[in-house]
Design an enzyme around this catalytic site. Structure first.
Site, PDB file in Angstrom:
ATOM      1  CE  LYS A  89      -5.930  -0.432  11.417  1.00 27.84           C
ATOM      2  NZ  LYS A  89      -6.883  -1.033  10.474  1.00 27.84           N
TER       3      LYS A  89
ATOM      4  CB  CYS B 245     -11.952  -1.811   4.943  1.00 27.19           C
ATOM      5  SG  CYS B 245     -11.002  -2.689   6.181  1.00 27.19           S
TER       6      CYS B 245
ATOM      7  NE  ARG C 266      -2.012   1.918   9.656  1.00 30.88           N
ATOM      8  CZ  ARG C 266      -2.838   0.903   9.400  1.00 30.88           C
ATOM      9  NH1 ARG C 266      -3.657   0.951   8.362  1.00 30.88           N
ATOM     10  NH2 ARG C 266      -2.861  -0.166  10.173  1.00 30.88           N
TER      11      ARG C 266
ATOM     12  NE  ARG D 242      -3.523  -0.149   2.817  1.00 35.44           N
ATOM     13  CZ  ARG D 242      -4.059  -0.594   3.970  1.00 35.44           C
ATOM     14  NH1 ARG D 242      -3.712  -0.053   5.118  1.00 35.44           N
ATOM     15  NH2 ARG D 242      -4.917  -1.579   3.972  1.00 35.44           N
TER      16      ARG D 242
ATOM     17  CB  CYS E 294     -15.195  -8.846   8.247  1.00 37.38           C
ATOM     18  SG  CYS E 294     -13.873  -7.671   8.555  1.00 37.38           S
TER      19      CYS E 294
ATOM     20  CB  CYS F  43      -9.327  -9.374   3.141  1.00 31.38           C
ATOM     21  SG  CYS F  43      -9.432  -8.805   4.849  1.00 31.38           S
TER      22      CYS F  43
HETATM   23 FE1  SRM Z   1      -8.990  -1.688   6.473  1.00 29.06          FE
HETATM   24  C1  SRM Z   1      -7.676  -4.285   8.196  1.00 29.06           C
HETATM   25  C2  SRM Z   1      -8.233  -3.173   3.562  1.00 29.06           C
HETATM   26  C3  SRM Z   1      -9.664   1.199   4.890  1.00 29.06           C
HETATM   27  C4  SRM Z   1     -10.648  -0.563   9.251  1.00 29.06           C
HETATM   28  N1  SRM Z   1      -8.043  -3.406   5.981  1.00 29.06           N
HETATM   29  C5  SRM Z   1      -7.534  -4.325   6.842  1.00 29.06           C
HETATM   30  C6  SRM Z   1      -6.716  -5.393   6.081  1.00 29.06           C
HETATM   31  C7  SRM Z   1      -5.302  -4.909   6.037  1.00 29.06           C
HETATM   32  C8  SRM Z   1      -6.832  -6.828   6.641  1.00 29.06           C
HETATM   33  C9  SRM Z   1      -5.746  -7.260   7.612  1.00 29.06           C
HETATM   34  O1  SRM Z   1      -5.595  -6.638   8.682  1.00 29.06           O
HETATM   35  O2  SRM Z   1      -5.058  -8.211   7.293  1.00 29.06           O
HETATM   36  C10 SRM Z   1      -7.399  -5.295   4.692  1.00 29.06           C
HETATM   37  C11 SRM Z   1      -6.548  -5.723   3.509  1.00 29.06           C
HETATM   38  C12 SRM Z   1      -7.407  -6.324   2.433  1.00 29.06           C
HETATM   39  C13 SRM Z   1      -6.686  -6.542   1.167  1.00 29.06           C
HETATM   40  O3  SRM Z   1      -6.545  -7.720   0.757  1.00 29.06           O
HETATM   41  O4  SRM Z   1      -6.269  -5.575   0.529  1.00 29.06           O
HETATM   42  C14 SRM Z   1      -7.897  -3.871   4.714  1.00 29.06           C
HETATM   43  N2  SRM Z   1      -8.833  -1.071   4.599  1.00 29.06           N
HETATM   44  C15 SRM Z   1      -8.602  -1.859   3.512  1.00 29.06           C
HETATM   45  C16 SRM Z   1      -8.821  -1.102   2.216  1.00 29.06           C
HETATM   46  C17 SRM Z   1      -7.873  -1.514   1.103  1.00 29.06           C
HETATM   47  C18 SRM Z   1     -10.296  -1.278   1.787  1.00 29.06           C
HETATM   48  C19 SRM Z   1     -10.603  -0.894   0.369  1.00 29.06           C
HETATM   49  O5  SRM Z   1     -11.154  -1.769  -0.313  1.00 29.06           O
HETATM   50  O6  SRM Z   1     -10.356   0.232  -0.043  1.00 29.06           O
HETATM   51  C20 SRM Z   1      -8.639   0.338   2.735  1.00 29.06           C
HETATM   52  C21 SRM Z   1      -7.212   0.792   2.702  1.00 29.06           C
HETATM   53  C22 SRM Z   1      -7.057   2.168   3.247  1.00 29.06           C
HETATM   54  C23 SRM Z   1      -5.694   2.748   3.096  1.00 29.06           C
HETATM   55  O7  SRM Z   1      -5.332   3.056   1.968  1.00 29.06           O
HETATM   56  O8  SRM Z   1      -5.020   2.946   4.105  1.00 29.06           O
HETATM   57  C24 SRM Z   1      -9.073   0.179   4.180  1.00 29.06           C
HETATM   58  N3  SRM Z   1      -9.903   0.055   7.003  1.00 29.06           N
HETATM   59  C25 SRM Z   1     -10.180   1.085   6.163  1.00 29.06           C
HETATM   60  C26 SRM Z   1     -11.136   1.971   6.755  1.00 29.06           C
HETATM   61  C27 SRM Z   1     -11.784   3.185   6.076  1.00 29.06           C
HETATM   62  C28 SRM Z   1     -11.028   4.460   6.280  1.00 29.06           C
HETATM   63  O9  SRM Z   1     -10.027   4.531   6.977  1.00 29.06           O
HETATM   64  O10 SRM Z   1     -11.485   5.450   5.692  1.00 29.06           O
HETATM   65  C29 SRM Z   1     -11.444   1.453   7.999  1.00 29.06           C
HETATM   66  C30 SRM Z   1     -12.497   2.001   8.983  1.00 29.06           C
HETATM   67  C31 SRM Z   1     -12.026   3.177   9.732  1.00 29.06           C
HETATM   68  C32 SRM Z   1     -11.236   2.765  10.935  1.00 29.06           C
HETATM   69  O11 SRM Z   1     -10.031   2.670  10.823  1.00 29.06           O
HETATM   70  O12 SRM Z   1     -11.840   2.509  11.975  1.00 29.06           O
HETATM   71  C33 SRM Z   1     -10.647   0.258   8.149  1.00 29.06           C
HETATM   72  N4  SRM Z   1      -9.083  -2.287   8.410  1.00 29.06           N
HETATM   73  C34 SRM Z   1      -9.879  -1.715   9.368  1.00 29.06           C
HETATM   74  C35 SRM Z   1      -9.810  -2.523  10.557  1.00 29.06           C
HETATM   75  C36 SRM Z   1     -10.546  -2.252  11.883  1.00 29.06           C
HETATM   76  C37 SRM Z   1      -9.729  -1.463  12.828  1.00 29.06           C
HETATM   77  C38 SRM Z   1     -10.369  -1.335  14.176  1.00 29.06           C
HETATM   78  O13 SRM Z   1     -10.255  -0.272  14.777  1.00 29.06           O
HETATM   79  O14 SRM Z   1     -10.947  -2.290  14.676  1.00 29.06           O
HETATM   80  C39 SRM Z   1      -8.952  -3.615  10.251  1.00 29.06           C
HETATM   81  C40 SRM Z   1      -8.558  -4.772  11.187  1.00 29.06           C
HETATM   82  C41 SRM Z   1      -7.445  -4.423  12.116  1.00 29.06           C
HETATM   83  O15 SRM Z   1      -6.840  -3.359  12.054  1.00 29.06           O
HETATM   84  O16 SRM Z   1      -7.183  -5.277  12.946  1.00 29.06           O
HETATM   85  C42 SRM Z   1      -8.522  -3.429   8.892  1.00 29.06           C
HETATM   86 FE1  SF4 Z   2     -11.089  -7.298   4.960  1.00 30.94          FE
HETATM   87 FE2  SF4 Z   2     -11.551  -4.809   5.755  1.00 30.94          FE
HETATM   88 FE3  SF4 Z   2     -13.226  -5.946   4.107  1.00 30.94          FE
HETATM   89 FE4  SF4 Z   2     -13.056  -6.801   6.630  1.00 30.94          FE
HETATM   90  S1  SF4 Z   2     -13.798  -4.823   5.983  1.00 30.94           S
HETATM   91  S2  SF4 Z   2     -13.205  -8.049   4.782  1.00 30.94           S
HETATM   92  S3  SF4 Z   2     -10.852  -6.453   7.028  1.00 30.94           S
HETATM   93  S4  SF4 Z   2     -11.066  -5.495   3.669  1.00 30.94           S
END
Ligand code: SRM
Ligand code: SF4
Length: 557
Positions: free
Chosen positions: A208, A480, A144, A75, A476, A437
């Site tokens: 994060k 995200c 981030r 990323r 889930c 994911c």
């Molecule tokens: Fe996310 C974890 C993809 C935006 C909340 N997110 C993940 C992971 C890395 C799974 C993992 O931990 O192994 C996913 C990778 C999937 C893949 O195969 O690519 C993933 N998140 C994404 C992306 C690519 C979704 C998308 O389709 O666009 C976004 C990448 C953003 C970036 O460029 O940095 C993405 N994730 C978000 C957002 C939205 C936002 O920030 O605007 C959220 C919700 C806001 C927040 O942070 O609360 C988000 N991602 C999470 C979480 C939950 C965190 C929590 O507080 O519980 C996880 C799980 C974790 O961190 O344990 C997670």
């Molecule tokens: Fe994976 Fe995020 Fe989608 Fe959950 S919300 S399935 S962590 S990419």
């Protein structure tokens, strides 16, 4: 202060990592496996990468007693989501050479490449480095990618506000040289004082940390879902400063009521660059010192804010910065969507936003998007700006160059495809989910387009096709694709099953609520048919679907 006795295993990994080096070099050299060591997978995130495996192939490979098909996702760190045409060309070729070839625009306005084999990571990072792109701190327990309102044509001082995204990203970068040593073969430093890190110290943040900057009235980035939300206050075309809001975040766990999505709370206003930077920095240090380091599910800033109280956080902030926040200034959001097609700004420059379903850039049977973007970048007549709605704006195009760009868009059917996409599809987001994911419980980006094929006729049946209903799906409850701030949110619970959420507003200032659980496709469509019928019949003048749902109390008590 945070509990230092009961540290989670990740805390220990960070602490003994020698400033995020761990055994990454050894892991990379290990040719026996396509994976890296378990501790290194936690550290790799700080370098902007995740170890994954193809979940579609898990069972088949297990039957054959083969190791999982491990690969890596990278990323980019791209504050404010801005790329030059030269950087796009490089990204296009890197994606083709080292990853699956598909370029994914994320919900935090950056790019991801999937499917990199271990041996391809270093060449990938080196190739990005040549065009001044990196992935430092794009993941991990650090600040981030800083997001910023993407639409330059909407504000004459967009550039001024936008510059803060890059500068805040720099301010909060980790000091370690590990990235340069491991991936770019920089000579290992011997003078450890050089990489002492007063902000992150040796355990970094508990979790994060996300910053977003909005320019009202547009809230395209859903600013209040960030740990730290900055809202630009503009009066008479002059940037006066920023309202500060803390404690946003969407992730939760099904069945665990201690976890919940939360929107950030506005705590005050700050004027002047120096004070803004001080405030941002100290909001992070308070989270560093008081965030939960024993339970990662409860470690985000939102839980620190709710544990100690907003007033406490503000008082502690004022103590650390040495100045008081002013009273928050009035602002309002009216819009959260991207503006498709051609638009012109106050200086006469042109912007084109194509429709890109779920941010996936590839050539397919409907359009040759990837080829078109390469050709457009080749003209060097447009910059690339990514949006938090997983879209792209071809930006800063002069009047003279517009016809050339338009010709390319036409040739590869981008204009046609953008015009043909329905309103609901243009307002949809789906996260990556399966097959990469590891946390996905259900499909998202591979399924939402097909579900929309069935929702569109329902909208047409109820004469609602022109409504801009915001619909989002995730595999889930981590959130995200920001499903909890969608007017219709689907959150995966199991294969082919989704919880359905309603009642969020159109502007991103009210979260939705759980409506029905574990619906399959037939049940989803049945529900929507009924809800759309009622909406058409009983809505007030101009009432959005989200506001109507709330008025009807369409949620579980
Ligand atoms: Fe996310 C974890 C993809 C935006 C909340 N997110 C993940 C992971 C890395 C799974 C993992 O931990 O192994 C996913 C990778 C999937 C893949 O195969 O690519 C993933 N998140 C994404 C992306 C690519 C979704 C998308 O389709 O666009 C976004 C990448 C953003 C970036 O460029 O940095 C993405 N994730 C978000 C957002 C939205 C936002 O920030 O605007 C959220 C919700 C806001 C927040 O942070 O609360 C988000 N991602 C999470 C979480 C939950 C965190 C929590 O507080 O519980 C996880 C799980 C974790 O961190 O344990 C997670
Ligand atoms: Fe994976 Fe995020 Fe989608 Fe959950 S919300 S399935 S962590 S990419």
């Amino acid at each position: 202060m945070s509990d230092s006795k009961n540290l989670s295993s990740t805390e220990r990994i960070k602490q003994k990592s020698d400033a995020l080096r761990g055994t990454l070099v050894e892991s990379l050299e290990d040719e026996i496996t396509g994976a890296i060591s378990e501790d290194d997978t936690a550290l790799l995130k700080f370098h902007g990468m995740y170890q994954q495996d193809d979940r579609d192939l898990r069972e088949r490979r297990a039957e054959k007693k083969l190791e999982r098909l491990y690969s890596f996702m990278i990323r980019l760190r791209l504050p404010g989501g801005l790329m030059t045409p030269q950087q796009w060309i490089a990204t296009h070729h890197i994606a083709g050479e080292y990853s699956t070839g598909v370029i994914k625009i994320t919900t935090r306005q950056t790019l991801q490449l999937h499917g990199l084999l271990k041996s391809r990571i270093k060449p990938t990072i080196k190739a990005f480095n040549k065009v001044k792109l990196d992935s430092i701190a794009a993941c991990g327990d650090v600040n981030r990618n800083v997001t910023c309102a993407a639409h330059p044509m909407q504000s004459p001082i967009h550039e001024q506000v936008h510059a803060y995204a890059a500068r805040l990203s720099e301010l909060l970068l980790p000091k370690t040289r590990a990235y340069y040593e491991i991936w770019l073969d920089e000579v290992k430093i011997t003078d450890k004082i050089q990489e002492e890190d007063p902000l992150y110290q040796d355990r970094y943040l508990p979790r994060k940390f996300k910053i977003g900057i909005a320019i009202p009235p547009n809230n395209d980035l859903d600013v209040l879902i960030n740990d730290l939300a900055l809202i630009a206050i503009i009066e008479n075309d002059e940037l006066k400063g920023f309202n500060i809001a803390i404690g946003g975040g969407l992730g939760m766990t099904h069945g665990n009521t201690e976890t919940y999505p939360r929107l950030a709370t506005v705590i005050g206003f700050v004027a002047g660059e120096e004070n803004l930077f001080k405030a941002v920095y100290e909001i992070a240090t308070i989270q560093r010192d008081y965030g939960n380091r024993s339970d990662r599910k409860l470690a985000r800033l939102k839980y620190t804010v709710d544990k100690y109280g907003t007033e406490w956080y503000k008082t502690e902030l004022e103590k650390r910065t040495g100045f008081a926040l002013e009273e928050a200034r009035p602002y309002s959001f009216t819009d959260r969507t991207d503006h498709y097609g051609w638009h012109q700004n106050h200086k006469g420059l042109w912007y084109y936003t194509p429709f890109i379903e779920n941010g996936r850039i590839l050539d397919d049977e409907t359009q040759a998007l990837k080829t078109a973007l390469l050709e457009i970048a080749g003209t060097e007549k447009a910059n690339f700006r990514f949006t938090c709605n997983q879209n792209l704006i071809l930006a800063d195009i002069s009047k003279k160059d517009k016809p050339a760009i338009e010709k390319i868009l036409k040739k590869y059917r981008i204009l046609e495809n953008t015009e043909a996409a329905s309103h609901i599809r243009k307002n949809s987001i789906a996260c990556v989910a399966l097959p990469t994911c590891p946390l996905a419980l259900a499909e998202a980006q591979r399924y939402l387009p097909a579900l929309l094929d069935r929702i569109e006729p329902l909208l047409a049946k109820h004469e609602l096709s022109d409504e801009n209903i915001i619909i989002r799906m995730t595999g889930c409850p981590n959130g995200c694709g920001r499903p909890f701030s969608a007017e219709i949110g689907f959150v995966g619970t199991a294969p082919d099953r989704y919880n359905m959420y309603l009642c969020a507003d159109h502007e991103g200032t009210r979260l939705n609520k759980l409506y029905k659980e574990n619906l399959d496709e037939a049940a989803i469509l049945k529900e929507l048919d009924l809800l759309f019928w009622l909406y058409k019949k009983e809505r007030g003048h101009g009432e959005t679907f989200g506001d109507f749902s709330l008025r009807q109390r369409w949620y579980k008590a």
